[in-house]
Design a protein around this motif. Structure first.
Motif, mmCIF file in Angstrom:
data_model
loop_
_atom_site.group_PDB
_atom_site.id
_atom_site.type_symbol
_atom_site.label_atom_id
_atom_site.label_comp_id
_atom_site.label_asym_id
_atom_site.label_seq_id
_atom_site.Cartn_x
_atom_site.Cartn_y
_atom_site.Cartn_z
ATOM 1 N N GLY A 297 0.818 -1.202 0.000
ATOM 2 C CA GLY A 297 0.000 0.000 0.000
ATOM 3 C C GLY A 297 0.849 1.247 0.000
ATOM 4 N N SER A 298 0.255 2.341 0.448
ATOM 5 C CA SER A 298 0.941 3.630 0.488
ATOM 6 C C SER A 298 0.967 4.162 1.914
ATOM 7 N N PHE A 299 2.138 4.675 2.305
ATOM 8 C CA PHE A 299 2.350 5.137 3.671
ATOM 9 C C PHE A 299 3.111 6.456 3.656
ATOM 10 N N ILE A 300 2.938 7.248 4.713
ATOM 11 C CA ILE A 300 3.675 8.494 4.809
ATOM 12 C C ILE A 300 4.634 8.459 5.995
ATOM 13 N N ALA A 301 5.685 9.204 5.871
ATOM 14 C CA ALA A 301 6.670 9.391 6.941
ATOM 15 C C ALA A 301 7.221 10.808 6.797
ATOM 16 N N ILE A 302 7.833 11.300 7.834
ATOM 17 C CA ILE A 302 8.358 12.667 7.788
ATOM 18 C C ILE A 302 9.864 12.615 7.529
ATOM 19 N N HIS A 303 10.260 13.078 6.332
ATOM 20 C CA HIS A 303 11.658 13.142 5.902
ATOM 21 C C HIS A 303 11.771 14.221 4.826
ATOM 22 N N LEU A 304 12.952 14.655 4.556
ATOM 23 C CA LEU A 304 13.213 15.514 3.403
ATOM 24 C C LEU A 304 13.722 14.639 2.265
ATOM 25 N N MET A 305 13.410 14.993 1.042
ATOM 26 C CA MET A 305 13.848 14.201 -0.102
ATOM 27 C C MET A 305 15.370 14.061 -0.145
ATOM 28 N N LYS A 306 16.093 15.137 0.104
ATOM 29 C CA LYS A 306 17.558 15.058 0.040
ATOM 30 C C LYS A 306 18.107 14.110 1.102
ATOM 31 N N ASP A 307 17.483 14.091 2.290
ATOM 32 C CA ASP A 307 17.917 13.170 3.339
ATOM 33 C C ASP A 307 17.575 11.725 2.972
ATOM 34 N N ALA A 308 16.396 11.529 2.378
ATOM 35 C CA ALA A 308 15.987 10.189 1.964
ATOM 36 C C ALA A 308 16.912 9.652 0.876
ATOM 37 N N ASP A 309 17.283 10.502 -0.063
ATOM 38 C CA ASP A 309 18.185 10.086 -1.141
ATOM 39 C C ASP A 309 19.511 9.590 -0.569
ATOM 40 N N THR A 310 20.043 10.322 0.373
ATOM 41 C CA THR A 310 21.312 9.938 1.000
ATOM 42 C C THR A 310 21.162 8.680 1.848
ATOM 43 N N ALA A 311 20.119 8.636 2.683
ATOM 44 C CA ALA A 311 19.934 7.519 3.610
ATOM 45 C C ALA A 311 19.599 6.208 2.910
ATOM 46 N N TYR A 312 18.844 6.255 1.814
ATOM 47 C CA TYR A 312 18.359 5.028 1.183
ATOM 48 C C TYR A 312 19.223 4.538 0.027
ATOM 49 N N SER A 313 20.186 5.316 -0.409
ATOM 50 C CA SER A 313 21.028 4.894 -1.535
ATOM 51 C C SER A 313 21.764 3.573 -1.291
ATOM 52 N N PRO A 314 22.208 3.260 -0.062
ATOM 53 C CA PRO A 314 22.846 1.952 0.143
ATOM 54 C C PRO A 314 21.898 0.765 -0.056
ATOM 55 N N TYR A 315 20.593 1.023 -0.096
ATOM 56 C CA TYR A 315 19.593 -0.037 -0.238
ATOM 57 C C TYR A 315 19.063 -0.163 -1.663
ATOM 58 N N GLY A 316 19.719 0.483 -2.621
ATOM 59 C CA GLY A 316 19.331 0.346 -4.018
ATOM 60 C C GLY A 316 18.468 1.467 -4.565
ATOM 61 N N PHE A 317 18.263 2.528 -3.781
ATOM 62 C CA PHE A 317 17.434 3.640 -4.232
ATOM 63 C C PHE A 317 18.295 4.715 -4.887
ATOM 64 N N GLU A 318 17.707 5.358 -5.899
ATOM 65 C CA GLU A 318 18.409 6.411 -6.634
ATOM 66 C C GLU A 318 17.438 7.534 -6.954
ATOM 67 N N SER A 319 17.889 8.754 -6.794
ATOM 68 C CA SER A 319 17.077 9.913 -7.142
ATOM 69 C C SER A 319 17.017 10.023 -8.663
ATOM 70 N N MET A 320 15.792 10.015 -9.194
ATOM 71 C CA MET A 320 15.605 10.102 -10.643
ATOM 72 C C MET A 320 15.349 11.537 -11.090
ATOM 73 N N ASP A 321 14.828 12.347 -10.180
ATOM 74 C CA ASP A 321 14.624 13.772 -10.408
ATOM 75 C C ASP A 321 14.432 14.402 -9.033
ATOM 76 N N ARG A 322 14.066 15.648 -8.988
ATOM 77 C CA ARG A 322 13.952 16.329 -7.691
ATOM 78 C C ARG A 322 12.785 15.832 -6.847
ATOM 79 N N SER A 323 11.883 15.048 -7.438
ATOM 80 C CA SER A 323 10.705 14.625 -6.685
ATOM 81 C C SER A 323 10.462 13.114 -6.646
ATOM 82 N N THR A 324 11.380 12.300 -7.147
ATOM 83 C CA THR A 324 11.155 10.857 -7.143
ATOM 84 C C THR A 324 12.456 10.095 -6.872
ATOM 85 N N ILE A 325 12.407 9.221 -5.889
ATOM 86 C CA ILE A 325 13.505 8.300 -5.578
ATOM 87 C C ILE A 325 12.994 6.898 -5.886
ATOM 88 N N VAL A 326 13.741 6.144 -6.689
ATOM 89 C CA VAL A 326 13.284 4.840 -7.175
ATOM 90 C C VAL A 326 14.158 3.719 -6.637
#
Length: 112
Positions: free
Chosen positions: A50-79
């Protein structure tokens, strides 16, 4: 990495609204979400549970989640790049198709 999120839809106003999910296993993409025009934006996690919300900034999420296979595709989407099945170029970016059938449009253009 496990994250506690809050259901975006179907809330019961009790403890069942909070869900523990795996960033690596359950999330296909992350995008900013705004509950109303006057509210600040927060992160929305979308995936097979499903869909869930959490409180984070995109730039922090990009940095924190990159070791888990996530990559920023643009300023508003991390895949989650480990979940990508295919990519389709468009005039204004790329459709990213996931193995579970969901997809997201990003502004980043990929060349094949």
């Amino acid at each position: 990495m496990e994250i506690i999120g809050i259901k975006m839809h179907g809330r019961q106003d009790d403890d069942s609204d909070f869900v523990l999910f795996s960033l690596e296993e359950d999330v296909n993409f992350i995008e900013p979400w705004q509950i109303s025009g006057n509210a600040g934006r927060t992160l929305a996690f979308h995936g097979r549970k499903g869909s869930f919300i959490a409180i984070h900034l995109m730039k922090d999420a990009d940095t924190a989640y990159s070791p888990y296979g996530f990559e920023s595709m643009d300023r508003s989407t991390i895949v989650n790049t480990t979940k990508i099945k295919s990519k389709e170029a468009t005039d204004k970016g790329t459709w990213i198709n996931f193995s579970d059938g969901s997809r997201v449009h990003v502004r980043k253009k990929f060349t094949n």
